[in-house]
Structure formats: C-alpha cells, structure tokens
Write a protein that holds these residues in place. Structure first.
Motif, PDB file in Angstrom:
ATOM      1  N   GLU A 232      -4.224  10.461  69.573  1.00  0.00           N
ATOM      2  CA  GLU A 232      -5.193  10.730  68.527  1.00  0.00           C
ATOM      3  C   GLU A 232      -4.869   9.838  67.334  1.00  0.00           C
ATOM      4  N   LEU A 233      -5.916   9.463  66.612  1.00  0.00           N
ATOM      5  CA  LEU A 233      -5.696   8.648  65.431  1.00  0.00           C
ATOM      6  C   LEU A 233      -5.006   9.476  64.356  1.00  0.00           C
ATOM      7  N   PRO A 234      -4.002   8.920  63.702  1.00  0.00           N
ATOM      8  CA  PRO A 234      -3.352   9.658  62.611  1.00  0.00           C
ATOM      9  C   PRO A 234      -4.309   9.895  61.449  1.00  0.00           C
ATOM     10  N   ALA A 235      -4.024  10.896  60.654  1.00  0.00           N
ATOM     11  CA  ALA A 235      -4.804  11.148  59.448  1.00  0.00           C
ATOM     12  C   ALA A 235      -4.466  10.095  58.394  1.00  0.00           C
ATOM     13  N   GLY A 236      -5.409   9.894  57.471  1.00  0.00           N
ATOM     14  CA  GLY A 236      -5.126   9.013  56.350  1.00  0.00           C
ATOM     15  C   GLY A 236      -6.065   7.835  56.232  1.00  0.00           C
ATOM     16  N   PRO A 237      -6.065   7.185  55.065  1.00  0.00           N
ATOM     17  CA  PRO A 237      -7.015   6.100  54.768  1.00  0.00           C
ATOM     18  C   PRO A 237      -6.875   4.871  55.653  1.00  0.00           C
ATOM     19  N   ALA A 238      -5.731   4.677  56.275  1.00  0.00           N
ATOM     20  CA  ALA A 238      -5.557   3.519  57.154  1.00  0.00           C
ATOM     21  C   ALA A 238      -6.422   3.628  58.407  1.00  0.00           C
ATOM     22  N   TYR A 239      -6.935   4.842  58.682  1.00  0.00           N
ATOM     23  CA  TYR A 239      -7.720   5.067  59.895  1.00  0.00           C
ATOM     24  C   TYR A 239      -9.064   5.755  59.636  1.00  0.00           C
ATOM     25  N   ASP A 240      -9.305   6.197  58.410  1.00  0.00           N
ATOM     26  CA  ASP A 240     -10.490   7.025  58.155  1.00  0.00           C
ATOM     27  C   ASP A 240     -11.801   6.307  58.432  1.00  0.00           C
ATOM     28  N   ARG A 241     -11.883   5.042  58.044  1.00  0.00           N
ATOM     29  CA  ARG A 241     -13.138   4.303  58.227  1.00  0.00           C
ATOM     30  C   ARG A 241     -13.407   4.036  59.703  1.00  0.00           C
ATOM     31  N   VAL A 242     -12.399   3.613  60.442  1.00  0.00           N
ATOM     32  CA  VAL A 242     -12.598   3.342  61.867  1.00  0.00           C
ATOM     33  C   VAL A 242     -12.803   4.639  62.641  1.00  0.00           C
ATOM     34  N   ARG A 243     -12.195   5.737  62.173  1.00  0.00           N
ATOM     35  CA  ARG A 243     -12.415   7.027  62.822  1.00  0.00           C
ATOM     36  C   ARG A 243     -13.884   7.432  62.718  1.00  0.00           C
ATOM     37  N   ALA A 244     -14.472   7.243  61.532  1.00  0.00           N
ATOM     38  CA  ALA A 244     -15.882   7.577  61.331  1.00  0.00           C
ATOM     39  C   ALA A 244     -16.782   6.679  62.170  1.00  0.00           C
ATOM     40  N   TRP A 245     -16.428   5.402  62.258  1.00  0.00           N
ATOM     41  CA  TRP A 245     -17.210   4.449  63.068  1.00  0.00           C
ATOM     42  C   TRP A 245     -17.182   4.857  64.538  1.00  0.00           C
ATOM     43  N   ARG A 246     -15.992   5.132  65.016  1.00  0.00           N
ATOM     44  CA  ARG A 246     -15.841   5.518  66.421  1.00  0.00           C
ATOM     45  C   ARG A 246     -16.632   6.791  66.728  1.00  0.00           C
ATOM     46  N   ALA A 247     -16.522   7.794  65.880  1.00  0.00           N
ATOM     47  CA  ALA A 247     -17.198   9.064  66.128  1.00  0.00           C
ATOM     48  C   ALA A 247     -18.711   8.896  66.167  1.00  0.00           C
ATOM     49  N   THR A 248     -19.254   8.093  65.243  1.00  0.00           N
ATOM     50  CA  THR A 248     -20.701   7.902  65.207  1.00  0.00           C
ATOM     51  C   THR A 248     -21.176   7.086  66.402  1.00  0.00           C
ATOM     52  N   CYS A 249     -20.380   6.113  66.817  1.00  0.00           N
ATOM     53  CA  CYS A 249     -20.721   5.339  68.022  1.00  0.00           C
ATOM     54  C   CYS A 249     -20.766   6.239  69.250  1.00  0.00           C
ATOM     55  N   LEU A 250     -19.773   7.108  69.382  1.00  0.00           N
ATOM     56  CA  LEU A 250     -19.700   7.984  70.556  1.00  0.00           C
ATOM     57  C   LEU A 250     -20.869   8.957  70.621  1.00  0.00           C
ATOM     58  N   GLU A 251     -21.415   9.302  69.474  1.00  0.00           N
ATOM     59  CA  GLU A 251     -22.510  10.274  69.426  1.00  0.00           C
ATOM     60  C   GLU A 251     -23.883   9.637  69.584  1.00  0.00           C
ATOM     61  N   HIS A 252     -23.971   8.321  69.531  1.00  0.00           N
ATOM     62  CA  HIS A 252     -25.277   7.671  69.503  1.00  0.00           C
ATOM     63  C   HIS A 252     -26.045   7.924  70.796  1.00  0.00           C
ATOM     64  N   GLU A 253     -27.326   8.177  70.676  1.00  0.00           N
ATOM     65  CA  GLU A 253     -28.146   8.550  71.832  1.00  0.00           C
ATOM     66  C   GLU A 253     -28.261   7.439  72.867  1.00  0.00           C
ATOM     67  N   ALA A 254     -28.077   6.195  72.462  1.00  0.00           N
ATOM     68  CA  ALA A 254     -28.191   5.079  73.408  1.00  0.00           C
ATOM     69  C   ALA A 254     -26.930   4.884  74.240  1.00  0.00           C
ATOM     70  N   ALA A 255     -25.880   5.664  73.952  1.00  0.00           N
ATOM     71  CA  ALA A 255     -24.586   5.424  74.595  1.00  0.00           C
ATOM     72  C   ALA A 255     -24.095   6.620  75.396  1.00  0.00           C
ATOM     73  N   GLN A 256     -25.013   7.356  76.007  1.00  0.00           N
ATOM     74  CA  GLN A 256     -24.624   8.582  76.704  1.00  0.00           C
ATOM     75  C   GLN A 256     -24.651   8.432  78.225  1.00  0.00           C
ATOM     76  N   GLN A 257     -24.313   7.261  78.720  1.00  0.00           N
ATOM     77  CA  GLN A 257     -24.354   7.023  80.167  1.00  0.00           C
ATOM     78  C   GLN A 257     -23.212   7.703  80.924  1.00  0.00           C
ATOM     79  N   VAL A 258     -22.105   7.992  80.241  1.00  0.00           N
ATOM     80  CA  VAL A 258     -20.939   8.575  80.904  1.00  0.00           C
ATOM     81  C   VAL A 258     -20.407   9.728  80.067  1.00  0.00           C
ATOM     82  N   SER A 259     -19.566  10.565  80.689  1.00  0.00           N
ATOM     83  CA  SER A 259     -18.954  11.694  80.003  1.00  0.00           C
ATOM     84  C   SER A 259     -17.436  11.557  80.014  1.00  0.00           C
ATOM     85  N   GLN A 260     -16.785  12.315  79.152  1.00  0.00           N
ATOM     86  CA  GLN A 260     -15.336  12.299  79.115  1.00  0.00           C
ATOM     87  C   GLN A 260     -14.747  12.762  80.444  1.00  0.00           C
ATOM     88  N   GLU A 261     -15.302  13.801  81.015  1.00  0.00           N
ATOM     89  CA  GLU A 261     -14.805  14.306  82.296  1.00  0.00           C
ATOM     90  C   GLU A 261     -14.901  13.233  83.376  1.00  0.00           C
TER      91      GLU A 261
END
Length: 265
Positions: free
Chosen positions: A180-209
């Motif tokens: 998991e990404l550590p907490a803190g400003p060194a990762y906060d911006r990329v964490r938000a980018w990653r989360a929004t990318c993973l949620e995007h409707e165009a990117a739901q071809q596969v699941s974590q399982e």
C-alpha cells in the motif's frame, strides 16, 4: 478477410487493455475486432508467420494484412485512425508533457513485475523501495504539471490509458505483497490519480479478483504461461473460468498451491 482491424490479444494483458480503454473513451469498441490468444498453448503458426516470429502481444493486423506491433505504437495509431476525437492532448506542449509521463511507464511496470515475481524474501524491501521511488517521481511530476487536479490534465487522457492497466495489474502487489502507498504528501497526488483512474468507467474490463487469480504463477516467479514445478495447468488458463476458482493463498514465499487448490483441475 476482416474489414476491420484485428487485435490479437490476451484479455487480461495490461498492454492489450490500454487499447480497449482507448476505444471505450471514443465509444468505438466495435471498430476493432479482438481475437483471443491463449498463451498457455503454442502460438498459431499462421499468426507467427504474420508477426515474423514475434510472440509479444498485442498485435494489430490491418484489413490489408499489414502488421503493427508494440502496444504504445498501436495505441497512438488507433487514436489517430479511429473516429471519435483524439484522446491525446491537442496542444503541442501538453502532448509533450503527457509523452514525458508515458516514458515513466516502462520503469514503473518493470519494478512492479520484478517485485511480484521476486522469490527471495530477503530482497523484498529492496523491491518495495524501488517501486516507492517511482511512485514519488510520478507524484512530483503530477505536482509540477497539475498540482490541484485529479488527472494529468483536466480529463482521462492518453497517459491515463497507459498507466491505468498497470495500476490494475498491481493489485497483485496489494494481494501477494500486502503493498500500500504510505500516507503523506510524497504520495498524496499520485494516490488520488491512481484512485480516479481505477474508478473510470472506460477502464472496467477486468476485476481485482480476476487479476489476482490469473497472476498467481507470476507471484511464484513464472510468467507468460510457464509452469511452476509440480504443476500441470497454468494460472493463465482460461478454463475453468476464473470466477469459479478459489482465491489463491496470499503467502507467496511460504506456500505453493497445487492445481487442485487453485481450482484448475
């Protein structure tokens, strides 16, 4: 002969998924025919002849028989050729910036795959720090070019189409390495980018399982359909379907599951 371009692909391959994401963004999924290649079996001689022996996927076959290889090459070609508006940035400077971000994908991907395939517990921290270093670099890049935004620019674009499949594949690190990404400003911006990318409707071809189950053999150090000792069926086999299989054991350093335990036979 197909009147549409054909993409020879593996459904769970991240390099193939980025093409699917591009077509979803354009709402043009039916403009390209996708043909599945089973990497657990010898390659079709006819396909090998077309690719001049190349086994890497995806491969784009044009209606006139011409062949294009390398996912980023195919991605940019389809972005130019398929109707629906280009996903790449229209401004020359912004397009250069997104290309600078895309150059970071190769080291990022390599670090993630080396981490999951590592079988030496003593080297785990080394692999962890390598990928965290790259995440910090991505964070810095995003802070430089769009500190208050979510995406690299104002919407899901070409850089997101390239990175999102890798964020999804790295679910295998969350599962097999408790990453998991550590907490803190060194990762906060990329964490938000990653989360929004993973949620995007165009990117739901596969699941974590799906990813966790297919990539079990990678977690044991065996990629591209290779078999761990004592196993007879690859975790990348399409049969039985992944949804009917049990979740694999998480302890990759201590446990080697059998075909039966993985639900492969």
């Amino acid at each position: 002969m197909s009147i549409r371009p054909i993409v020879h692909h593996i459904p769970v391959c991240p390099f193939c998924q980025r093409l699917e994401i591009l077509l979803a963004l354009k709402d043009q999924r039916n403009e390209v025919e996708f043909r599945v290649v089973d990497i657990t079996k010898p390659r079709d001689p006819e396909l090998l002849a077309k690719t001049r022996g190349t086994t890497a996927l995806p491969v784009l076959e044009l209606p006139d028989g011409r062949i294009l290889k390398e996912s980023l090459v195919i991605l940019r070609y389809l972005d130019e050729k398929i109707p629906g508006g280009q996903v790449r940035r229209g401004d020359a400077y912004e397009h250069a910036v997104e290309n600078m971000m895309i150059t970071r994908e190769g080291p990022f991907t390599g670090a993630g795959y080396m981490f999951v395939m590592n079988q030496d517990r003593a080297r785990r921290d080394e692999h962890l720090e390598k990928i965290l270093t790259i995440y910090r670099d991505l964070n810095d890049f995003l802070m430089e070019h769009n500190p208050d935004g979510t995406f690299l620019f104002d919407s899901f674009g070409l850089a997101e189409a390239v990175f999102t499949p890798m964020f999804m594949r790295f679910w295998f690190l969350d599962y097999y390495e408790d990453f998991e990404l550590p907490a803190g400003p060194a990762y906060d911006r990329v964490r938000a980018w990653r989360a929004t990318c993973l949620e995007h409707e165009a990117a739901q071809q596969v699941s974590q399982e799906e990813i966790v189950k297919y990539y079990y053999d990678y977690a044991k150090g065996f990629g591209n359909g290779a078999l761990p000792e004592g196993r007879s069926v690859s975790s990348f086999s399409f049969e039985p379907d992944w949804s009917s299989r049990p979740w694999p054991p998480r302890g990759k350093y201590a446990v080697s599951a059998t075909d039966a335990e993985l639900g492969l036979i």
